[in-house]
Design a protein around this motif. Structure first.
Motif, short mmCIF file in Angstrom:
data_model
loop_
_atom_site.label_atom_id
_atom_site.label_comp_id
_atom_site.label_asym_id
_atom_site.label_seq_id
_atom_site.Cartn_x
_atom_site.Cartn_y
_atom_site.Cartn_z
N GLN A 1 -1.31 -8.17 2.91
CA GLN A 1 -0.90 -8.95 4.09
C GLN A 1 -1.81 -8.87 5.31
O GLN A 1 -1.44 -9.33 6.38
CB GLN A 1 0.53 -8.60 4.49
N LYS A 2 -3.01 -8.29 5.17
CA LYS A 2 -3.94 -8.32 6.29
C LYS A 2 -5.10 -9.26 6.03
O LYS A 2 -5.39 -10.12 6.84
CB LYS A 2 -4.38 -6.91 6.63
N ASN A 3 -5.74 -9.11 4.88
CA ASN A 3 -6.88 -9.99 4.60
C ASN A 3 -6.71 -10.88 3.38
O ASN A 3 -7.59 -11.68 3.09
CB ASN A 3 -8.16 -9.17 4.43
N ALA B 1 0.82 -1.21 0.00
CA ALA B 1 0.00 0.00 0.00
C ALA B 1 0.86 1.26 0.00
O ALA B 1 0.53 2.26 -0.63
CB ALA B 1 -0.93 0.00 1.20
N ARG B 2 1.98 1.20 0.71
CA ARG B 2 2.80 2.40 0.83
C ARG B 2 3.25 2.91 -0.54
O ARG B 2 3.33 4.11 -0.79
CB ARG B 2 4.02 2.11 1.73
N MET B 3 3.56 1.99 -1.45
CA MET B 3 3.95 2.40 -2.80
C MET B 3 2.79 3.15 -3.48
O MET B 3 3.01 4.08 -4.25
CB MET B 3 4.35 1.17 -3.61
N GLY C 1 -9.87 5.14 -1.77
CA GLY C 1 -9.86 4.52 -0.44
C GLY C 1 -8.70 3.56 -0.25
O GLY C 1 -8.51 2.65 -1.06
N ASP C 2 -7.94 3.75 0.83
CA ASP C 2 -6.96 2.75 1.26
C ASP C 2 -7.71 1.79 2.18
O ASP C 2 -8.07 2.15 3.30
CB ASP C 2 -5.80 3.44 2.00
N SER C 3 -7.96 0.59 1.68
CA SER C 3 -8.73 -0.40 2.45
C SER C 3 -7.86 -1.56 2.89
O SER C 3 -8.36 -2.68 3.09
CB SER C 3 -9.91 -0.92 1.62
N ASN D 1 -8.78 2.35 9.99
CA ASN D 1 -7.52 2.85 10.55
C ASN D 1 -6.93 1.83 11.51
O ASN D 1 -7.37 1.68 12.65
CB ASN D 1 -7.77 4.21 11.21
N THR D 2 -5.90 1.18 11.01
CA THR D 2 -5.28 0.02 11.62
C THR D 2 -4.70 0.30 13.01
O THR D 2 -4.81 -0.53 13.91
CB THR D 2 -4.14 -0.46 10.69
N ALA D 3 -4.05 1.45 13.17
CA ALA D 3 -3.35 1.73 14.43
C ALA D 3 -4.34 2.14 15.53
O ALA D 3 -4.18 1.73 16.69
CB ALA D 3 -2.31 2.82 14.22
#
Ligand SMILES: *Cc1c(COP(=O)(O)O)cnc(C)c1O
Length: 379
Positions: free
Chosen positions: A214-216, A93-95, A190-192, A170-172
């Motif tokens: 790497q999360k879902n 996602a960061r890229m 959207g960043d999902s 929001n993950t954090a």
């Protein structure tokens, strides 16, 4: 109800395949057991071809079939309209924090984009976009310590803005958008990453939805990008080909060698989601898991939930304990019981239980048993 005790917790773990723990880490995260086992079974010899999926050409018919099935399954699972493309791109996602402005800020000559700051990753998205145009933070939860999603007045966003960027979960901090802003003609991005395929979402409301895997979905290092096709072809002239979504779409995600394993693994997870009954059923289970945990927090006078009820995430559940010493003991003891990686994000502190699609109900039940027992002996 039976009295929760340590024996119960170990009993939950006893049934786990391969001595696997319950991993509550935010990512890379726990993936469904069934998918892990299947990937292991066919690791040496994929589909009887006598080689691993890792060892064959990304242009071979066997791999192309994997890629095509992954994309078709994703489209089916989210009921994606025809006028959207699904891409696999490098760099997580960061890229995309850089690729999004490179691809979209040129939609309007002013090269202006609007961002909502709702936590750690949205702040990084704002920072990474800065070199490519005028980046305006149109709403921020910072003064509320990110415990809720701020209101966005879309009517006040200038008409020459190319897109509006939000982080849907929001993950954090453990918050999420329940109602997305109505943006009309302004493309919503959207960043999902930390909630993709965890709830039913209307993709037609978005210009772009992106997520690292790497999360879902699978291993890290790759992202899935869903983009409305009319938004392709406006990239800034210096955009590298591998970051240019139009180039990737034209090359069908095979411009160069992708992480074939990541795409294979994602296909297996997508098959699993379908077998579970689709996204609506997975969402029902996720709601059930999150509700159990939030009920425990709301009924306890010991644990303190950290975010506004109205914006609670069902993927990342955050809470605190009364004292730092208790927190330290909680985390240490939990780890010993196979309840792993519960430490909150460094700026937030406390506990964060990430309960993505791959976390079984039993994992959440084991955590709750542990919490009750810990409160009884320390509260
Ligand atoms: C994890 C995460 C990212 C970062 O993903 P990388 O693959 O490490 O780039 C970005 N956004 C959100 C919302 C995340 O949860």
């Amino acid at each position: 109800m039976s009295t929760p005790n340590e024996a119960n917790v170990s009993a939950f773990l006893a049934g786990r395949p391969g001595g696997r723990i319950f991993n509550f880490g935010p990512g890379p995260a726990m993936l469904p057991d069934a998918v892990m086992i299947r990937a292991q079974q066919e690791f040496l010899n994929y589909g009887g071809i006598g080689a691993s999926i890792l060892e064959i050409s990304h242009r071979s018919k066997d791999f192309v079939a994997v890629l095509e099935e992954a994309i078709a399954l994703f489209r089916e699972l989210v009921s994606l309209p025809e006028n959207y493309a699904v891409l696999f791109v490098h760099g997580g996602a960061r890229m995309q924090f850089s690729a999004i402005p490179m691809n979209l800020i040129g939609l309007k000559p002013a090269h202006r984009a609007a961002y909502v700051e709702t936590g750690v990753f949205s702040a990084n998205a704002i920072k990474d976009a800065a070199p490519y145009g005028t980046i305006e933070t149109v709403a921020s939860g910072r003064s509320d310590k990110f415990v809720r999603i701020p209101n966005v007045d879309v009517s006040r966003i200038p008409g020459d803005t190319s897109y509006l960027h939000i982080t849907t979960n929001n993950t954090a901090y453990g918050t999420r958008w329940n109602k997305f802003p109505e943006t009309g003609d302004l493309p919503l991005v959207g960043d999902s990453t930390s909630e993709i395929l965890s709830r039913v979402m209307d993709y037609s409301r978005f210009g772009v939805v992106y997520a690292s895997l790497q999360k879902n979905l699978g291993p890290g290092g790759t992202a899935i990008v869903v983009i409305r096709k009319d938004l392709l072809g406006h990239a800034l002239p210096f955009t590298p080909p591998l970051l240019n979504y139009a180039t990737v779409e034209k090359g069908q995600s095979l411009v160069n060698t992708p992480s074939t394993f990541n795409i294979y693994f994602t296909r297996e997870v997508l098959r699993w989601v379908k077998e579970q009954g689709g996204v609506a059923e997975v969402e029902r289970r996720n709601n059930q898991k999150a509700q159990l945990l939030y009920d425990e927090l709301d009924h306890s006078t010991y644990y303190k939930p950290l975010v506004d009820k109205a914006h609670r995430s069902i993927m990342n559940v955050t809470f605190d304990l009364p004292m730092p010493e208790a927190l330290e003991a909680f985390l240490k003891q939990a780890g010993k019981e196979g309840l792993y990686s519960l430490k909150g994000y460094r700026d937030v502190g406390g506990v964060r239980a990430s309960i993505y699609n791959g976390m079984p109900l039993e994992g959440v039940q084991a955590l709750i048993s542990f919490m009750k027992e810990f409160e009884r002996s320390h509260g």
